[in-house]
Design a protein around this motif. Structure first.
Motif: not given
Length: 272
Positions: A68-91
């Motif tokens: 059908t041309g519809h786009v499906l994708a998976r974002l496999p990232l699993s996020f911990p229950r915190r909202y601050e990340y190291s610069r390496q993790e962010v990049l």
């Protein structure tokens, strides 16, 4: 990135499933109903499934929307229950998003929204994802008034009796107020099936948390439990291709407000 077999064109499974029985899918009717609602409330966006919880919906749609041309994708990232990340993790997270074509520049210029889909309880995963995107957009100095119209979040929540006092996660999240109200919506799912997908279902791939972002994904196992999970996923793709299931998904769209829009009427007709 965690490896996952392409189950829509499964020409590389070899003999993995030769001795695995075809599984029954007892939750099929409820999954098809929920899937139709997600499509209807997705705002004609390209669906991106976050984490692994709704892999079964991704697989069912992979079959139902094939060709059908519809786009499906998976974002496999699993996020911990915190909202601050190291610069390496962010990049590293930005690299994963960029691999899917999701960057501040692309969001500002794309014609269709990106619609993230995930099971939701408290909304912590979506808060983490939004924060990562928001900081990146600000850093790149892209146009937020344009981008805010290109982001949508669909939360698959536990089905419960509704009342004016029902707790709704998005009403308690500050970040959702920066988006149009219609850009953050919910679809309910039977509690037992929600728990199965979110907590108990054996997945084909390993969880991809922040440690994996940096060190690389763990190798996909090929033990008996994983092969049974793979057989379940393959079966869902096969079922999605059937007229019966496509019509079940289409019927779930009936009555949705967005059915007044041409894109959803066309999609429903295609599935029917």
């Amino acid at each position: 990135m965690p490896f996952r077999w392409d189950l829509v064109t499964p020409d590389h499974l070899g003999s993995l499933l030769d001795d695995v029985a075809t599984p029954e899918v007892a939750y099929l009717t409820e999954l098809a109903r929920c899937t139709g609602k997600v499509l209807a409330r997705g705002g004609n966006g390209d669906l991106v499934f976050v984490g692994r919880s709704l892999d079964s919906m991704f697989d069912l749609l992979g079959g139902a929307l094939e060709g059908t041309g519809h786009v499906l994708a998976r974002l496999p990232l699993s996020f911990p229950r915190r909202y601050e990340y190291s610069r390496q993790e962010v990049l590293r997270a930005r690299e994963v998003l960029a691999d899917l074509g999701i960057t501040p520049a692309s969001l500002a210029r794309r014609s269709r929204p990106v619609t993230f889909v995930d099971v939701v309880s408290s909304g912590s995963t979506y808060k983490s994802l939004f924060t990562l995107l928001d900081d990146w957009i600000a850093e790149e100095r892209e146009t937020w008034p344009v981008i805010r119209l290109k982001l949508r979040f669909v939360g698959v929540t536990v089905e419960e009796d509704t009342s004016p006092n029902t707790w709704r996660w998005q009403q308690h999240a500050d970040w959702t107020r920066r988006l149009p109200a219609a850009s953050v919506v919910n679809v309910s799912l039977d509690a037992a099936i929600w728990s199965y997908f979110g907590d108990r279902q054996q997945k084909v791939t390993k969880s991809f948390g922040t440690r994996g972002w940096i060190e690389g994904a763990r190798e996909t196992e090929r033990d008996e439990r994983t092969r049974k999970a793979l057989a379940e996923a393959v079966r869902l793709v096969e079922l999605g291709r059937t007229k019966q299931v496509r019509r079940m998904i289409a019927r779930a769209i009936d009555g949705e407000p967005a059915l007044s829009e041409p894109w959803l009427r066309t999609l429903r007709s295609t599935l029917s």
